[in-house]
Design a protein around this motif. Sequence first.
Motif, PDB file in Angstrom:
ATOM      1  N   MET A   1       0.809  -1.327  -0.081  1.00  0.00           N
ATOM      2  CA  MET A   1      -0.034  -0.019  -0.076  1.00  0.00           C
ATOM      3  C   MET A   1       0.771   1.192   0.045  1.00  0.00           C
ATOM      4  SD  MET A   1      -3.081   1.037   2.735  1.00  0.00           S
ATOM      5  CE  MET A   1      -2.572   1.837   3.650  1.00  0.00           C
ATOM      6  N   LEU A   2       0.621   2.223  -1.035  1.00  0.00           N
ATOM      7  CA  LEU A   2       1.373   3.331  -0.869  1.00  0.00           C
ATOM      8  C   LEU A   2       0.755   4.512  -0.322  1.00  0.00           C
ATOM      9  CD1 LEU A   2       2.491   3.293  -4.965  1.00  0.00           C
ATOM     10  CD2 LEU A   2       3.763   2.859  -2.750  1.00  0.00           C
ATOM     11  N   HIS A   3       1.340   5.296   0.516  1.00  0.00           N
ATOM     12  CA  HIS A   3       0.945   6.341   1.142  1.00  0.00           C
ATOM     13  C   HIS A   3       1.717   7.706   1.050  1.00  0.00           C
ATOM     14  CE1 HIS A   3      -0.870   8.617   4.594  1.00  0.00           C
ATOM     15  NE2 HIS A   3       0.298   8.990   4.981  1.00  0.00           N
ATOM     16  N   TYR A   4       1.041   8.675   0.519  1.00  0.00           N
ATOM     17  CA  TYR A   4       1.713   9.868   0.282  1.00  0.00           C
ATOM     18  C   TYR A   4       1.139  10.975   1.209  1.00  0.00           C
ATOM     19  CZ  TYR A   4       3.291   7.578  -4.091  1.00  0.00           C
ATOM     20  OH  TYR A   4       3.649   6.646  -4.711  1.00  0.00           O
ATOM     21  N   SER A   5       2.019  11.420   2.082  1.00  0.00           N
ATOM     22  CA  SER A   5       1.661  12.354   3.136  1.00  0.00           C
ATOM     23  C   SER A   5       1.673  13.810   2.526  1.00  0.00           C
ATOM     24  CB  SER A   5       2.694  12.493   4.326  1.00  0.00           C
ATOM     25  OG  SER A   5       2.724  11.086   4.971  1.00  0.00           O
ATOM     26  N   TYR A   6       2.197  13.978   1.269  1.00  0.00           N
ATOM     27  CA  TYR A   6       2.118  15.433   0.796  1.00  0.00           C
ATOM     28  C   TYR A   6       1.881  15.197  -0.677  1.00  0.00           C
ATOM     29  CZ  TYR A   6       4.776  15.726   5.053  1.00  0.00           C
ATOM     30  OH  TYR A   6       5.118  15.733   6.554  1.00  0.00           O
ATOM     31  N   ASN A   8       3.162  17.011  -3.209  1.00  0.00           N
ATOM     32  CA  ASN A   8       4.438  17.521  -3.772  1.00  0.00           C
ATOM     33  C   ASN A   8       5.381  18.124  -2.640  1.00  0.00           C
ATOM     34  OD1 ASN A   8       3.682  20.241  -3.748  1.00  0.00           O
ATOM     35  ND2 ASN A   8       2.480  20.035  -5.629  1.00  0.00           N
ATOM     36  N   THR A   9       6.645  18.730  -3.193  1.00  0.00           N
ATOM     37  CA  THR A   9       7.553  19.033  -2.402  1.00  0.00           C
ATOM     38  C   THR A   9       7.032  20.459  -1.719  1.00  0.00           C
ATOM     39  OG1 THR A   9       8.888  20.022  -4.355  1.00  0.00           O
ATOM     40  CG2 THR A   9       9.598  17.950  -3.172  1.00  0.00           C
ATOM     41  N   ASN A  10       6.415  21.245  -2.667  1.00  0.00           N
ATOM     42  CA  ASN A  10       5.950  22.662  -2.268  1.00  0.00           C
ATOM     43  C   ASN A  10       4.921  22.314  -1.094  1.00  0.00           C
ATOM     44  OD1 ASN A  10       7.556  24.397  -3.988  1.00  0.00           O
ATOM     45  ND2 ASN A  10       5.857  24.057  -5.456  1.00  0.00           N
ATOM     46  N   ASP A  11       3.963  21.386  -1.294  1.00  0.00           N
ATOM     47  CA  ASP A  11       3.085  21.080  -0.264  1.00  0.00           C
ATOM     48  C   ASP A  11       3.842  20.669   0.983  1.00  0.00           C
ATOM     49  OD1 ASP A  11       0.706  20.479   1.083  1.00  0.00           O
ATOM     50  OD2 ASP A  11       0.526  18.457   0.612  1.00  0.00           O
ATOM     51  N   HIS A  12       4.713  19.783   0.917  1.00  0.00           N
ATOM     52  CA  HIS A  12       5.615  19.627   2.361  1.00  0.00           C
ATOM     53  C   HIS A  12       6.311  20.871   2.924  1.00  0.00           C
ATOM     54  CE1 HIS A  12       9.418  17.379   3.718  1.00  0.00           C
ATOM     55  NE2 HIS A  12       8.390  17.110   4.681  1.00  0.00           N
ATOM     56  N   TRP A  13       6.809  21.457   1.946  1.00  0.00           N
ATOM     57  CA  TRP A  13       7.482  22.859   2.765  1.00  0.00           C
ATOM     58  C   TRP A  13       6.515  23.699   3.184  1.00  0.00           C
ATOM     59  CZ3 TRP A  13      11.082  24.568   4.945  1.00  0.00           C
ATOM     60  CH2 TRP A  13      11.553  25.710   5.462  1.00  0.00           C
ATOM     61  N   GLN A  14       5.274  23.908   2.447  1.00  0.00           N
ATOM     62  CA  GLN A  14       4.418  24.778   3.269  1.00  0.00           C
ATOM     63  C   GLN A  14       3.915  24.371   4.550  1.00  0.00           C
ATOM     64  OE1 GLN A  14       2.902  27.644   1.747  1.00  0.00           O
ATOM     65  NE2 GLN A  14       4.249  27.478   0.149  1.00  0.00           N
ATOM     66  N   ARG A  15       3.805  22.889   4.601  1.00  0.00           N
ATOM     67  CA  ARG A  15       3.340  22.301   5.993  1.00  0.00           C
ATOM     68  C   ARG A  15       4.497  22.660   6.969  1.00  0.00           C
ATOM     69  NH1 ARG A  15      -0.328  17.060   5.094  1.00  0.00           N
ATOM     70  NH2 ARG A  15      -1.353  17.667   3.272  1.00  0.00           N
ATOM     71  N   LEU A  16       5.755  22.549   6.626  1.00  0.00           N
ATOM     72  CA  LEU A  16       6.814  22.601   7.305  1.00  0.00           C
ATOM     73  C   LEU A  16       6.984  23.987   7.954  1.00  0.00           C
ATOM     74  CD1 LEU A  16       9.695  20.303   5.880  1.00  0.00           C
ATOM     75  CD2 LEU A  16       8.503  20.054   7.949  1.00  0.00           C
ATOM     76  N   GLN A  17       6.559  24.884   7.163  1.00  0.00           N
ATOM     77  CA  GLN A  17       6.578  26.513   7.628  1.00  0.00           C
ATOM     78  C   GLN A  17       5.332  26.626   8.673  1.00  0.00           C
ATOM     79  OE1 GLN A  17       6.189  27.932   3.652  1.00  0.00           O
ATOM     80  NE2 GLN A  17       7.964  29.097   3.866  1.00  0.00           N
ATOM     81  N   ARG A  18       4.288  25.847   8.371  1.00  0.00           N
ATOM     82  CA  ARG A  18       3.259  26.059   9.435  1.00  0.00           C
ATOM     83  C   ARG A  18       3.621  25.307  10.694  1.00  0.00           C
ATOM     84  NH1 ARG A  18      -0.361  24.726   5.136  1.00  0.00           N
ATOM     85  NH2 ARG A  18      -0.471  22.604   6.005  1.00  0.00           N
ATOM     86  N   TYR A  19       4.327  23.996  10.658  1.00  0.00           N
ATOM     87  CA  TYR A  19       4.722  23.450  11.878  1.00  0.00           C
ATOM     88  C   TYR A  19       5.917  24.360  12.556  1.00  0.00           C
ATOM     89  CZ  TYR A  19       2.573  19.547   9.709  1.00  0.00           C
ATOM     90  OH  TYR A  19       1.626  18.608   9.138  1.00  0.00           O
ATOM     91  N   ALA A  20       6.755  25.006  11.763  1.00  0.00           N
ATOM     92  CA  ALA A  20       7.816  25.889  12.364  1.00  0.00           C
ATOM     93  C   ALA A  20       7.201  26.856  13.056  1.00  0.00           C
ATOM     94  CB  ALA A  20       8.752  26.405  11.399  1.00  0.00           C
ATOM     95  N   ALA A  21       6.057  27.406  12.784  1.00  0.00           N
ATOM     96  CA  ALA A  21       5.312  28.771  13.659  1.00  0.00           C
ATOM     97  C   ALA A  21       4.640  28.169  14.821  1.00  0.00           C
ATOM     98  CB  ALA A  21       4.197  29.235  12.516  1.00  0.00           C
TER      99      ALA A  21
END
Length: 90
Positions: A1-6, A8-21
């Motif tokens: 089973m494949l699971h993609y949390s994001y 694309n890479t932009n989506d991943h970076w956007q989430r990390l910015q929110r998590y940083a805040a």
Amino acid sequence: MLHYSYANTNDHWQRLQRYAALSVEEMMRKGRRSTRVKQYLSPTFGFIKNYFFRLGFLDGTAGWIYALHEFRYQALKYRLLKQALEGKEH
């Protein structure tokens, strides 16, 4: 089973910015500080941990990008914390 949390890479970076805040808010509640050591070593260790210890290099470009995002996330988190603490002092 494949699971993609994001999507694309932009989506991943956007989430990390929110998590940083969110991390900054939590660190401020706990009275944490942004030292020079943390500002430089945390991003570097985050990259090393993800690329080497967690074998990200085996994933090729995707592993490199993920480790690089971890580096950027850690750097952003401590930069935002420093800015928030400086703003609080004034």
